[in-house]
Design a protein around this motif. Sequence first.
Motif, short mmCIF file in Angstrom:
data_model
loop_
_atom_site.label_atom_id
_atom_site.label_comp_id
_atom_site.label_asym_id
_atom_site.label_seq_id
_atom_site.Cartn_x
_atom_site.Cartn_y
_atom_site.Cartn_z
N MET A 177 0.82 -1.19 0.00
CA MET A 177 0.00 0.00 0.00
C MET A 177 0.86 1.26 0.00
O MET A 177 0.52 2.24 -0.65
CB MET A 177 -0.92 -0.01 1.21
N ALA A 178 1.97 1.22 0.74
CA ALA A 178 2.84 2.39 0.80
C ALA A 178 3.42 2.71 -0.58
O ALA A 178 3.54 3.88 -0.95
CB ALA A 178 3.96 2.16 1.81
N GLY A 179 3.75 1.69 -1.33
CA GLY A 179 4.30 1.91 -2.66
C GLY A 179 3.29 2.52 -3.62
O GLY A 179 3.63 3.38 -4.44
N ILE A 180 2.05 2.09 -3.52
CA ILE A 180 1.00 2.63 -4.39
C ILE A 180 0.74 4.10 -4.08
O ILE A 180 0.62 4.94 -4.98
CB ILE A 180 -0.28 1.79 -4.27
N ILE A 181 0.66 4.42 -2.80
CA ILE A 181 0.43 5.82 -2.39
C ILE A 181 1.60 6.68 -2.83
O ILE A 181 1.42 7.79 -3.33
CB ILE A 181 0.21 5.90 -0.87
N THR A 182 2.81 6.17 -2.67
CA THR A 182 4.00 6.93 -3.06
C THR A 182 4.05 7.16 -4.57
O THR A 182 4.36 8.26 -5.02
CB THR A 182 5.26 6.19 -2.60
N LEU A 183 3.74 6.15 -5.32
CA LEU A 183 3.73 6.30 -6.78
C LEU A 183 2.68 7.30 -7.22
O LEU A 183 2.93 8.14 -8.09
CB LEU A 183 3.51 4.94 -7.44
N PHE A 184 1.51 7.24 -6.62
CA PHE A 184 0.44 8.19 -6.94
C PHE A 184 0.85 9.61 -6.56
O PHE A 184 0.62 10.55 -7.31
CB PHE A 184 -0.85 7.78 -6.21
N TYR A 185 1.49 9.76 -5.39
CA TYR A 185 1.96 11.07 -4.93
C TYR A 185 2.99 11.64 -5.90
O TYR A 185 2.95 12.82 -6.25
CB TYR A 185 2.57 10.90 -3.53
N PHE A 186 3.92 10.80 -6.34
CA PHE A 186 4.98 11.24 -7.25
C PHE A 186 4.41 11.66 -8.60
O PHE A 186 4.73 12.72 -9.12
CB PHE A 186 6.02 10.13 -7.43
N THR A 187 3.55 10.82 -9.18
CA THR A 187 3.02 11.14 -10.50
C THR A 187 2.10 12.35 -10.48
O THR A 187 2.18 13.21 -11.35
CB THR A 187 2.28 9.94 -11.11
N LEU A 188 1.24 12.43 -9.48
CA LEU A 188 0.33 13.57 -9.39
C LEU A 188 1.09 14.86 -9.15
O LEU A 188 0.80 15.89 -9.77
CB LEU A 188 -0.70 13.32 -8.29
N GLY A 189 2.07 14.84 -8.26
CA GLY A 189 2.87 16.03 -8.00
C GLY A 189 3.71 16.45 -9.19
O GLY A 189 3.87 17.64 -9.47
N THR A 190 4.23 15.47 -9.91
CA THR A 190 5.04 15.78 -11.09
C THR A 190 4.17 16.37 -12.19
O THR A 190 4.56 17.36 -12.83
CB THR A 190 5.75 14.52 -11.59
N VAL A 191 3.02 15.80 -12.42
CA VAL A 191 2.14 16.29 -13.49
C VAL A 191 1.57 17.67 -13.17
O VAL A 191 1.56 18.57 -14.01
CB VAL A 191 1.00 15.28 -13.75
N VAL A 192 1.14 17.87 -11.93
CA VAL A 192 0.47 19.12 -11.58
C VAL A 192 1.46 20.26 -11.31
O VAL A 192 1.24 21.39 -11.74
CB VAL A 192 -0.45 18.90 -10.35
N PHE A 193 2.56 19.98 -10.63
CA PHE A 193 3.42 21.07 -10.18
C PHE A 193 4.67 21.27 -11.02
O PHE A 193 4.98 22.39 -11.40
CB PHE A 193 3.81 20.86 -8.71
#
Length: 99
Positions: free
Chosen positions: A1-17
């Motif tokens: 679960m930690a890996g999925i949340i981290t991957l989502f955090y990374f991709t969303l932050g990279t795309v948006v910011f």
Amino acid sequence: MAGIITLFYFTLGTVVFTQKIKLFAIVSSFILYVALHIAAANALLTGLLVACLLITFVILLSLNCNRDKKAVLHFSLPCWLLIVSVIYDVFVNQPIPAY
């Protein structure tokens, strides 16, 4: 679960910011993974960390400032979450010694 949340955090932050893959984003995602891995033993702490991530993301979306400043704030949050996770693990998650 930690890996999925981290991957989502990374991709969303990279795309948006940032819209680029930067080194501080990768390191920040690794730090978030470590924080969530430490907090995995307690479901309440994990939920609070994820809620903090979501609330911060929503607040940063509504701020009117430079995209780079938002990225720095977004990717510095896992450092604070790691500190909270380590403090919780050291002081609260201690086994009771048997005398």
